[in-house]
Design a protein around this motif. Structure first.
Motif, PDB file in Angstrom:
ATOM      1  N   ASP A 116      51.686 -19.447 -38.802  1.00 20.93           N
ATOM      2  CA  ASP A 116      52.600 -19.806 -37.786  1.00 20.93           C
ATOM      3  C   ASP A 116      53.873 -18.921 -37.910  1.00 20.93           C
ATOM      4  O   ASP A 116      54.255 -18.563 -36.643  1.00 20.93           O
ATOM      5  CB  ASP A 116      52.918 -21.131 -38.355  1.00 20.93           C
ATOM      6  N   ASN A 149      44.520 -17.086 -36.129  1.00 19.58           N
ATOM      7  CA  ASN A 149      43.670 -18.540 -36.659  1.00 19.58           C
ATOM      8  C   ASN A 149      42.497 -17.910 -37.533  1.00 19.58           C
ATOM      9  O   ASN A 149      42.193 -18.401 -38.669  1.00 19.58           O
ATOM     10  CB  ASN A 149      43.254 -19.262 -35.429  1.00 19.58           C
ATOM     11  N   ASN A 159      47.128 -20.782 -43.838  1.00 20.86           N
ATOM     12  CA  ASN A 159      47.816 -21.890 -42.899  1.00 20.86           C
ATOM     13  C   ASN A 159      47.908 -23.125 -43.621  1.00 20.86           C
ATOM     14  O   ASN A 159      47.387 -23.112 -44.867  1.00 20.86           O
ATOM     15  CB  ASN A 159      46.623 -21.863 -41.715  1.00 20.86           C
ATOM     16  N   ASN A 328      44.445 -30.058 -36.816  1.00 19.76           N
ATOM     17  CA  ASN A 328      43.790 -29.652 -38.003  1.00 19.76           C
ATOM     18  C   ASN A 328      44.715 -30.021 -39.108  1.00 19.76           C
ATOM     19  O   ASN A 328      43.951 -30.616 -40.233  1.00 19.76           O
ATOM     20  CB  ASN A 328      43.432 -28.254 -37.811  1.00 19.76           C
ATOM     21  N   THR A 355      39.817 -24.454 -39.741  1.00 20.20           N
ATOM     22  CA  THR A 355      40.895 -23.427 -39.338  1.00 20.20           C
ATOM     23  C   THR A 355      39.883 -22.698 -38.012  1.00 20.20           C
ATOM     24  O   THR A 355      40.606 -22.749 -36.961  1.00 20.20           O
ATOM     25  CB  THR A 355      41.034 -22.213 -40.408  1.00 20.20           C
ATOM     26  N   GLY A 358      40.217 -24.631 -34.729  1.00 19.32           N
ATOM     27  CA  GLY A 358      41.511 -24.387 -34.212  1.00 19.32           C
ATOM     28  C   GLY A 358      41.742 -23.575 -32.890  1.00 19.32           C
ATOM     29  O   GLY A 358      42.826 -23.670 -32.063  1.00 19.32           O
ATOM     30  N   SER A 365      45.755 -25.895 -32.324  1.00 17.14           N
ATOM     31  CA  SER A 365      46.368 -25.348 -33.467  1.00 17.14           C
ATOM     32  C   SER A 365      47.744 -24.962 -33.007  1.00 17.14           C
ATOM     33  O   SER A 365      47.971 -24.639 -31.955  1.00 17.14           O
ATOM     34  CB  SER A 365      45.836 -23.931 -33.877  1.00 17.14           C
TER      35      SER A 365
END
Length: 414
Positions: A116, A149, A159, A328, A355, A358, A365
């Motif tokens: 992120d 991702n 993540n 997720n 993951t 996403g 995501s």
């Protein structure tokens, strides 16, 4: 059932419907507020005691996520992101090579930092650099989101959901990398191939970079890059020791915050408190609901009849559907609550599949939304269809390869 039980179930359903909707129409609130609101009502009503609330929280996961955010901030303050972005910009005459650089940059950084934060930091830099060179920004921004991702699937700190899975199952960091690393790298290669095939005739030609024309971001000297590099190496080394991951990360975090140039409060300002609040709310709401005998019996019945994911196909299917419906992170929190005794192999499959799933849709995501919103602020629109055109083939291909890897490697049954 008692009134408290009905209230708990009602707020549980409300929370996950809110996760699917993403908010409440007409109000400027998001998933984090919904989860926290439900948790507060449970506490105020007495349906959830403070003692039970403390039991439902996972302090290790929360502290690890907090520490990684603080460490990631060092990459921003040191100018590493800006320097890497400028290096890519200076080589934009070959867009195919630039695309490869974006995929590698997003994917590899996301394997060692929270994806992120990587997406949040790189999106505005990349937008301004692409405008500067006159290239169509959408393929490169799509590549950034998809590769963040894909690359984050390679590690247990890439993540939020992997952090939670790793902490809940006590997974070995390097053991996980050995299993998940190859399919994550394959997913990054798929991202490059799909974007290149779809955009190679449409991304334009880079105009010459005018002498002295640089990005507005401050880029420091090479000495400033030593600190984040050493911090990352030290963190990865500590993960190979018996010291708990959250304590390893906290130790490195407090050390990198010692600076003559950046105030410690500036590091704290880089923390995504909204994401931490989402974790807290989901922990409390899901924990309160799943301790009810009725839901516990329902979960046991589902497990007994094989209706909860245990193999490659069921994990992939549930990750695709639930991950893109409620997100997720909420999906992983719910599944870990329903199945607290998952084997290490299933947890590895869950981390990898949730993951990669996403990448399917724009809403699949948080990283995708971060890139889309960051691009919008720079005047670039990434629509739902634009994203899905690349995200759907990338996701299906990468999850198929990951499934084959897990099944043929003997880690999971079909």
């Amino acid at each position: 059932m008692t009134l408290a039980a009905w209230l708990t179930i009602g707020l549980f359903v409300f929370t996950y419907l809110g996760m699917a909707a993403g908010g409440i129409r007409g109000l400027r609130i998001d998933r984090s507020w919904i989860a926290c609101f439900a948790a507060v009502l449970l506490l105020v009503s007495g349906a959830l005691s403070m003692q039970d609330a403390a039991h439902h929280l996972d302090p290790g996961a929360l502290l690890l996520l907090l520490a990684l955010m603080l460490i990631s901030a060092q990459f921003d303050f040191s100018g590493v992101y800006a320097w890497l972005n400028r290096y890519l910009t200076e080589h934009a005459e070959r867009p195919a090579v630039l695309l490869l650089g974006v995929v590698l940059l997003g994917g590899l950084l996301s394997a060692v930092l929270v994806n992120d934060i990587v997406a949040f930091a790189l999106t505005p830099l990349l937008c301004r650099s692409l405008h500067l060179r006159g290239l169509e920004p959408r393929p490169f921004l799509l590549a950034l989101a998809l590769s963040c991702n894909a690359g984050s699937a390679a590690s247990l700190i890439g993540n939020p959901q992997n952090i939670l899975i790793g902490q809940a199952g006590g997974l070995d960091f390097w053991g996980y990398v050995a299993v998940a690393g190859p399919p994550a790298l394959a997913a990054m290669a798929i991202v490059y191939a799909v974007i290149w095939l779809q955009w190679r005739h449409r991304w334009g030609e880079a105009r010459p970079l005018i002498a002295g024309e640089t990005a507005v971001e401050l880029i420091h000297g090479a000495r400033s890059y030593i600190k984040p590099l050493l911090a990352s190496l030290a963190l990865l080394a500590l993960f190979a020791t018996a010291l708990p991951r959250e304590l390893s990360a906290l130790l490195i975090a407090v050390l990198v915050m010692v600076s003559r140039r950046v105030d410690s409060r500036d590091y704290v300002s880089k923390v995504d408190w909204n994401l931490l609040l989402l974790f807290v709310g989901l922990f409390l709401v899901s924990g309160a609901a799943l301790q009810l005998p009725q839901l516990a019996q329902g979960a046991a019945w589902l497990a007994e009849h094989g209706l909860l994911p245990q193999g490659v196909i069921s994990l992939a299917t549930s990750s695709l559907v639930a991950g893109n419906l409620i997100g997720n992170v909420p999906f992983v929190v719910l599944l870990l609550g329903l199945m607290p005794e998952l084997s290490h192999a299933v947890l590895i499959g869950l981390a990898l599949m949730s993951t990669l799933a996403g990448n399917l849709l724009l809403i699949g995501s948080v990283v995708n939304l971060i890139v889309a919103e960051g691009a919008k602020r720079q005047g670039v629109r990434i629509g739902f269809v634009d994203y899905a055109r690349s995200g759907v083939p990338v996701t299906l291909l990468s999850m198929t390869l990951a499934g084959l890897w897990l099944a043929l490697g003997g880690w999971l049954p079909w």
